[in-house]
Design an enzyme around this catalytic site. Structure first.
Site, PDB file in Angstrom:
ATOM      1  N   CYS A 122       0.689  -1.041  -0.007  1.00  0.00           N
ATOM      2  CA  CYS A 122      -0.093   0.120  -0.335  1.00  0.00           C
ATOM      3  C   CYS A 122       1.330   1.235   0.319  1.00  0.00           C
ATOM      4  CB  CYS A 122      -0.815  -0.175   0.790  1.00  0.00           C
ATOM      5  SG  CYS A 122      -2.331  -1.683   0.723  1.00  0.00           S
ATOM      6  N   HIS A 263      -3.954   6.631   2.989  1.00  0.00           N
ATOM      7  CA  HIS A 263      -3.864   5.664   2.286  1.00  0.00           C
ATOM      8  C   HIS A 263      -5.391   5.733   2.502  1.00  0.00           C
ATOM      9  CE1 HIS A 263      -4.060   1.455   1.556  1.00  0.00           C
ATOM     10  NE2 HIS A 263      -3.716   0.653   2.195  1.00  0.00           N
ATOM     11  N   ASN A 293     -10.102  -0.803  -0.449  1.00  0.00           N
ATOM     12  CA  ASN A 293      -8.707  -0.229  -0.033  1.00  0.00           C
ATOM     13  C   ASN A 293      -8.271  -1.089  -1.264  1.00  0.00           C
ATOM     14  OD1 ASN A 293      -6.343  -0.525   0.009  1.00  0.00           O
ATOM     15  ND2 ASN A 293      -5.940  -1.327   2.151  1.00  0.00           N
TER      16      ASN A 293
END
Ligand code: UT7
Length: 338
Positions: A122, A263, A293
């Site tokens: 990520c 994020h 996500n």
């Protein structure tokens, strides 16, 4: 005799264009209710996610990445042949090799470009952004395409409710170019990796340690495994810590940040991090509800969302922060020049 050196002129990198792509197919919480023992209320309350986009079979990361790059180039009004470098951050490459960057180069028609993939989960986009910025700042390149793209649906176990509800597929791309007179662009960054967290969020199978066999498939080793609670706590603490370090080093506080783009892993992680930093919610970009996500895709997708909604304007001081498998942590400070 001494060499005559030209006065040092610091070249900086700026984001000169941004594009995105998500596949059209939606996977809503109601759809997941039919697949695993979950419900819309739990998912929304615990994560903030309402829906995510997922690919049809046969669509790969390079397809999403190429579309995002095309969108980015169209907005800048330049041809793919002008791109000098392509960096693709991803944990779901089309194949182990060749690099997804090569496949994107070919699909895009970026003749003469070079590039490579970067694996930092990520935090991949932020790490690729800094690598790209250094290539511009060194004077070596003037047009670097940085892409964050993942097809997380290809590595999810849709019988595991603790992971399958979290992720979606998507890609975002930015073009990096040298700043012009009066522009600031990318200012500073703070990164950190901590491999002691490797087994808290990982995909164990298919690499050199556990090459693919019938056994690795049977043991579900080709899927994402996560200790959600442990990752949650470290994510909040480390994103806040590195962001704080970065701001302090640059003589700034949260008050000076116009737009915080974290994020998008969990709305509660985002809000807890913002709270630690003293960042009011109205300056925090949250689009996890629509995309889930998307791993390396979240930050460029969130910047895109923020720019389109008018939250991100030319001249804004922007803080980006990431946390992901590895562990990997990143924070970037920049001035928005678009
Ligand atoms: O992007 C990379 C970094 N990743 C992250 O940052 C993710 C970090 N972790 C998280 O976001 C959260 O930990 C999760 C969303 C994964 C889980 O949320 P949580 O609040 O930590 O829940 P939990 O794992 O502590 O589970 C609470 C309860 C459990 O039931 P019991 O044991 O209390 O009876 C779980 O079995 O919720 C249950 N549960 C679910 N219930 C309905 C877990 N997943 C689900 C589900 N639907 N999908």
């Amino acid at each position: 005799m001494s060499l005559t050196l030209k006065p040092q002129v610091r070249v900086r990198a700026k984001i000169s264009s941004i594009g995105m792509y998500v596949p059209p197919k939606l996977l809503r919480n109601a759809d997941l209710e039919k697949m695993v023992a979950t419900n819309d209320q739990w998912i929304v309350e615990r994560t903030g996610i309402r829906e995510r986009h997922i690919v049809e079979p046969g669509v790969a990361t390079s397809d999403l990445a190429t579309e995002a790059a095309r969108d980015c180039l169209a907005k800048r009004g330049i041809e793919a042949s002008e791109v000098e470098v392509i960096l693709v951050a991803t944990v779901t490459p089309d194949m182990m090799f060749p690099a997804t960057a090569c496949l994107v180069q070919d699909k895009l028609g970026a003749k003469g470009a070079w590039g490579f993939d970067l694996s930092a989960a990520c935090s991949g986009f932020l790490y690729a952004l800094q690598v790209g910025a250094k290539l511009v700042e060194s004077g070596a390149h003037k047009k670097v395409m940085v892409i964050g793209a993942d097809v997380m649906s290809s590595i999810l176990d849709y019988t595991d409710r603790s992971t399958c509800i979290l992720f979606g597929d998507g890609a975002g791309a930015v073009l990096l170019e040298p700043t012009e007179e009066g522009e600031v662009g990318l200012v500073d960054y703070q990164h950190e990796i901590d491999g002691s967290g490797a087994c808290s969020l990982y995909m164990p199978g298919g690499g050199s340690l556990h090459p693919s066999t019938a056994e690795t498939v049977e043991k579900k080793m080709h899927f994402v495994h996560q200790e959600g609670g442990a990752v949650f706590k470290v994510a909040v603490r480390k994103m806040a810590e590195l962001s704080e370090t970065l701001l302090t080093r640059n003589g700034l506080t949260a008050e000076d940040v116009d737009c915080f783009v974290p994020h998008q892993a969990n709305k509660r992680i985002i809000l807890a991090t913002a709270d630690r930093l003293g960042m009011p919610e109205e300056r925090v970009v949250i689009n996890i509800g629509e995309y889930g996500n998307t791993t390396a895709g979240t930050i460029p997708l969130a910047m895109h969302t923020a720019m389109n909604s008018g939250c991100l304007k030319k001249g804004d001081t922007v803080l980006l922060a990431s946390f992901g498998g590895g562990y990997t942590v990143g924070a970037t400070l920049l001035r928005w020049e678009l």
